[in-house]
Design an enzyme around this catalytic site. Structure first.
Site, PDB file in Angstrom:
ATOM      1  N   HIS A  29      -1.725   1.534   7.271  1.00 40.65           N
ATOM      2  CA  HIS A  29      -2.127   1.479   5.863  1.00 40.65           C
ATOM      3  C   HIS A  29      -1.823   2.807   5.179  1.00 40.65           C
ATOM      4  O   HIS A  29      -2.097   3.882   5.729  1.00 40.65           O
ATOM      5  CB  HIS A  29      -3.621   1.166   5.765  1.00 40.65           C
ATOM      6  CG  HIS A  29      -4.116   0.912   4.373  1.00 40.65           C
ATOM      7  ND1 HIS A  29      -3.434   0.119   3.462  1.00 40.65           N
ATOM      8  CD2 HIS A  29      -5.236   1.352   3.720  1.00 40.65           C
ATOM      9  CE1 HIS A  29      -4.112   0.081   2.325  1.00 40.65           C
ATOM     10  NE2 HIS A  29      -5.197   0.817   2.455  1.00 40.65           N
ATOM     11  N   ASN A  63      -8.079   4.625  -2.213  1.00 41.14           N
ATOM     12  CA  ASN A  63      -7.468   3.402  -1.700  1.00 41.14           C
ATOM     13  C   ASN A  63      -6.853   2.616  -2.857  1.00 41.14           C
ATOM     14  O   ASN A  63      -6.956   3.008  -4.021  1.00 41.14           O
ATOM     15  CB  ASN A  63      -8.526   2.577  -0.965  1.00 41.14           C
ATOM     16  CG  ASN A  63      -7.926   1.578  -0.008  1.00 41.14           C
ATOM     17  OD1 ASN A  63      -6.724   1.554   0.223  1.00 41.14           O
ATOM     18  ND2 ASN A  63      -8.762   0.731   0.569  1.00 41.14           N
ATOM     19  N   CYS A 121       0.817  -1.216   0.000  1.00 44.50           N
ATOM     20  CA  CYS A 121       0.000   0.000   0.000  1.00 44.50           C
ATOM     21  C   CYS A 121       0.848   1.262   0.000  1.00 44.50           C
ATOM     22  O   CYS A 121       0.500   2.262  -0.636  1.00 44.50           O
ATOM     23  CB  CYS A 121      -0.931  -0.003   1.208  1.00 44.50           C
ATOM     24  SG  CYS A 121      -0.059  -0.049   2.800  1.00 44.50           S
TER      25      CYS A 121
END
EC number: 3.4.22.-
Length: 361
Positions: A299, A326, A156
């Site tokens: 994240h 995202n 990520c």
């Protein structure tokens, strides 16, 4: 038998939990709203079958099937708890509903390291905030590439990094170019100066500021099409410096002040952000404004804008929110995006925010 139904509607298929009491024992069912006039209540086993079909889930053995079914049922209960703790959002079944929490963290998160700045990073200068617009969205201004998918790889951090540089490159050149996450996964081994041994390590995690440091030292990033994403690590670095298309001139960290974050977002483009993703595993849509959420960051995402009209059950009024891009594909959340309340550093969203500037050549 008493049925207590709680129905949540969205534009597409959504899932609503139904608690059923039988002889004192509570079981959890799901209502799938296919047609508002003819809802069909399904058993959890039937729904697990639909879940597998929708998300293309295939298990290698009957033992694995039943194990994943047990995890799926546990995640239904967890989504119910999230719905109670976060009533202004919608929680339910997602592509991650057959994963344990540890599997989810390992495969789909990946921020690691401390908060000390790399040697080439600076604190962002204080910007004026008197005339900030009520709403702002870089998606409407051409600075955001389509939603990507990191797959089952804890990379990520690389998507957050490329997203910020894609926006900065657009502001510097007027050209929106999708940049290579795989270059970072394969080639970036920059270490966090605060935490010995905490280095960017592909699918095993990394940190956006360390990745900006790598990009500054290396000279930049290649296009995604020239160095495509595979979702795996351990391969050799295939950097071709002659194909670098976007370079970093400097990067800095924004103070934990939401007006400063908004001002930097507007002036400098999308921002690399770290967040606690506890509620994101079950998130379907709406504005996430949980009563309680850890600020332990795990994240990496991209802050692309903010809005002013998200209703907060906790505050009983409209609450402004951040718009987050995202890296779990367009089938997750609101077409790949996440909305989270502004105002209280919820889930640590204001704690580690970085801005990057690109060169003009």
């Amino acid at each position: 038998m008493d049925y207590h139904l709680r129905v949540l509607f969205s534009v597409s298929l959504i899932f609503v939990f139904v608690s059923v009491s039988v002889c004192g024992d509570e079981d959890v069912l799901i209502r799938q709203v296919v047609d508002e006039t003819e809802p069909k209540v399904l058993s959890s086993e039937d729904h697990f079958t639909l879940f597998k079909k929708k998300f293309g889930k295939v298990y290698g053995s009957i033992e694995e099937h039943y194990y994943r079914f047990s995890v799926f049922k546990a995640n239904l209960l967890r989504a119910m708890r999230h719905q109670k703790m976060d009533p202004s959002a919608r929680h339910g079944v997602t592509q991650f509903s057959d994963l344990t929490r540890s599997e989810f963290r390992r495969k789909h998160l990946g921020v690691k390291g401390g908060f000390k700045l790399p040697k080439d990073a600076n604190q962002a200068p204080i910007l004026p905030t008197q005339n900030l617009p009520e709403e702002f969205d870089w998606r409407d201004r051409g600075a955001v590439t389509p939603v990507k998918n990191q797959g089952s790889c804890g990379s990520c951090w690389s998507f957050s990094t490329t997203g910020a540089l894609e926006g900065a490159h657009f502001l510097a050149t007027g050209k929106l170019v999708s940049l290579s996450e795989q270059q970072l996964v394969d080639c970036d081994h920059e270490c966090d100066p605060e935490e010995e041994g905490s280095c960017d390590s592909g699918c095993n995690g990394g940190l956006m500021n360390s990745a900006f440091e790598y990009t500054l030292k290396t000279g930049g990033l290649m296009r995604e099409k020239d160095y495509p994403y595979t979702g795996t690590d351990g391969g050799s670095c295939k950097l071709d410096r002659s194909k670098i298309v976007a370079s970093v001139s400097n990067f800095s960290v924004v103070s934990i002040n939401e007006d400063q974050i908004a001002a930097n977002l507007i002036k400098n483009g999308p921002l690399a952000v770290a967040i606690n993703a506890a509620y994101m595993q079950t998130y379907i849509g709406g504005v996430s404004c949980p009563y309680i959420c850890s600020r332990r960051l795990n994240h990496g995402v991209l802050l692309v804008g903010y809005g002013s009209a998200g209703f907060s059950q906790a505050r009983l009024k409209e609450k402004p929110y951040w718009i987050i891009k995202n890296s779990w594909g367009e089938s997750w959340g609101e077409n790949g995006f996440y909305k989270i309340c502004k105002g209280r550093n919820i889930c640590g969203v204001d704690s580690l925010v970085s801005t990057v500037a690109a060169t003009t050549s």
